[in-house]
Design a protein around this motif. Structure first.
Motif, PDB file in Angstrom:
ATOM      1  N   VAL A 129     -22.375  35.878  -0.628  1.00  0.00           N
ATOM      2  CA  VAL A 129     -21.763  36.914  -1.730  1.00  0.00           C
ATOM      3  C   VAL A 129     -22.913  37.660  -2.405  1.00  0.00           C
ATOM      4  O   VAL A 129     -22.685  39.120  -2.577  1.00  0.00           O
ATOM      5  CB  VAL A 129     -20.918  36.070  -2.586  1.00  0.00           C
ATOM      6  N   VAL A 130     -23.930  37.048  -2.813  1.00  0.00           N
ATOM      7  CA  VAL A 130     -24.925  37.497  -3.387  1.00  0.00           C
ATOM      8  C   VAL A 130     -25.689  38.783  -2.389  1.00  0.00           C
ATOM      9  O   VAL A 130     -25.737  39.732  -2.800  1.00  0.00           O
ATOM     10  CB  VAL A 130     -25.934  36.947  -4.021  1.00  0.00           C
ATOM     11  N   GLU A 131     -25.884  38.463  -1.249  1.00  0.00           N
ATOM     12  CA  GLU A 131     -26.043  39.251  -0.292  1.00  0.00           C
ATOM     13  C   GLU A 131     -25.381  40.433  -0.091  1.00  0.00           C
ATOM     14  O   GLU A 131     -25.900  41.653   0.013  1.00  0.00           O
ATOM     15  CB  GLU A 131     -26.631  38.683   0.916  1.00  0.00           C
ATOM     16  N   ARG A 132     -24.158  40.121   0.101  1.00  0.00           N
ATOM     17  CA  ARG A 132     -23.105  41.401   0.124  1.00  0.00           C
ATOM     18  C   ARG A 132     -23.225  42.569  -1.157  1.00  0.00           C
ATOM     19  O   ARG A 132     -23.124  43.622  -1.242  1.00  0.00           O
ATOM     20  CB  ARG A 132     -21.766  40.760   0.213  1.00  0.00           C
ATOM     21  N   ALA A 133     -23.408  41.708  -2.218  1.00  0.00           N
ATOM     22  CA  ALA A 133     -23.390  42.625  -3.393  1.00  0.00           C
ATOM     23  C   ALA A 133     -24.571  43.031  -3.480  1.00  0.00           C
ATOM     24  O   ALA A 133     -24.568  44.535  -3.844  1.00  0.00           O
ATOM     25  CB  ALA A 133     -23.696  41.530  -4.749  1.00  0.00           C
TER      26      ALA A 133
END
Length: 77
Positions: A45-49
């Motif tokens: 999720v952090v990578e997507r952000a």
């Protein structure tokens, strides 16, 4: 503050929140969701952000460059 959060704060100061409210809100939501997760799920999720932050930054820079060209053309006219 994490790197994506710091970058997002810089983008907020640069006007990204007003430039693309839905895109900015999506990043805020993703980072909030990541806080509730652990391990690999959190990392994804952090990578997507981070990816969305890059897109937002690129769009803001492109829009600013286009606006500067337009203003330059008006000044020269």
């Amino acid at each position: 503050m994490s790197a994506p959060e710091a970058t997002l704060a810089s983008l907020r100061e640069a006007g990204a929140e007003a430039f693309d409210p839905p895109g900015f809100g999506l990043v805020v939501s993703l980072l909030a969701r990541a806080e509730a997760l652990t391990g690999g799920a959190r990392a994804r999720v952090v990578e997507r952000a981070a990816q969305r932050i890059e897109l937002l930054d690129g769009a803001l820079r492109a829009a600013r460059a286009a606006a500067e060209r337009e203003v330059g053309a008006l000044v020269e006219a």
